[in-house]
Design a protein around this motif. Sequence first.
Motif, PDB file in Angstrom:
ATOM      1  N   GLU A 123     -28.969   2.400  15.565  1.00 51.16           N
ATOM      2  CA  GLU A 123     -27.888   1.507  15.150  1.00 51.16           C
ATOM      3  C   GLU A 123     -28.232   0.051  15.433  1.00 51.16           C
ATOM      4  O   GLU A 123     -28.468  -0.331  16.577  1.00 51.16           O
ATOM      5  CB  GLU A 123     -26.587   1.870  15.872  1.00 51.16           C
ATOM      6  N   THR A 148     -25.373   5.824  13.273  1.00 51.10           N
ATOM      7  CA  THR A 148     -24.347   5.340  12.356  1.00 51.10           C
ATOM      8  C   THR A 148     -24.992   4.655  11.154  1.00 51.10           C
ATOM      9  O   THR A 148     -25.834   3.767  11.316  1.00 51.10           O
ATOM     10  CB  THR A 148     -23.418   4.340  13.059  1.00 51.10           C
ATOM     11  N   ASN A 166     -24.219  10.822  16.569  1.00 52.08           N
ATOM     12  CA  ASN A 166     -23.264   9.993  15.836  1.00 52.08           C
ATOM     13  C   ASN A 166     -23.853   9.717  14.465  1.00 52.08           C
ATOM     14  O   ASN A 166     -24.758   8.897  14.326  1.00 52.08           O
ATOM     15  CB  ASN A 166     -23.009   8.688  16.591  1.00 52.08           C
ATOM     16  N   ARG A 168     -21.852   8.901  11.792  1.00 54.42           N
ATOM     17  CA  ARG A 168     -20.746   8.310  11.043  1.00 54.42           C
ATOM     18  C   ARG A 168     -21.281   7.411   9.925  1.00 54.42           C
ATOM     19  O   ARG A 168     -22.120   6.538  10.153  1.00 54.42           O
ATOM     20  CB  ARG A 168     -19.857   7.498  11.980  1.00 54.42           C
TER      21      ARG A 168
END
Length: 216
Positions: A123, A148, A166, A168
């Motif tokens: 990220e 992400t 993660n 997302r």
Amino acid sequence: EGVNIRGKIKLDSCFQNTQPPNDHSPISRKEFVRFLLATPTKSELRCQGLNFSGADLSRLDLRYINFKMANLSRCNLTQANLCCSNLERADLSGANLDSGNLQGVKMLCSNAEGASLRGCNFEDPSGLKANLEGANLKGVDMEGSQMTGINLRVATLKNAKLKNCNLRGATLAGTDLENCDLSGCDLQEANLRGSNVKGAIFEEMLTPLHMSQSVR
């Protein structure tokens, strides 16, 4: 302006006793660190196509380096800073990148089969997306990584471990997720259209997986 490691070795007297330019044997940590120290921090270091197989590059600052098509198989890259580095078509098979910084990394069509990427950070706070489109990630262990917005379109993640990741807003369209362990993952707003989720584990998801996200 970019700097070529082999050209530098030919010109720099401190490397007179190192491998000749046509020697394809792996570059050692000692040789590479000496070269890094002699290179301006703002210079792009071109390591395209070079052989680092089995080298210990752990904890080094490798930001912005061009490793395109380089051989990094079985390398120790734990806790290395690979932010914005270019690993397109690089061989990372069997490498250990645990706890590495991979913010904004380019890994298009790279081969990281069997590699360990536990607890990595993909990220970038500035919004630059890590790009692993078309990468071979068969059997990788990416447990607990922050991904992400990552681009994993048409990548192969068969038998991979992605527990508690993660993801997302991740792009997983057309991705092979067969037998992939996605338990405990955050897949909110992720795009899984056209992905192969045969045998994939989706237990303990943080958010429900909507049909609009999934395979068509």
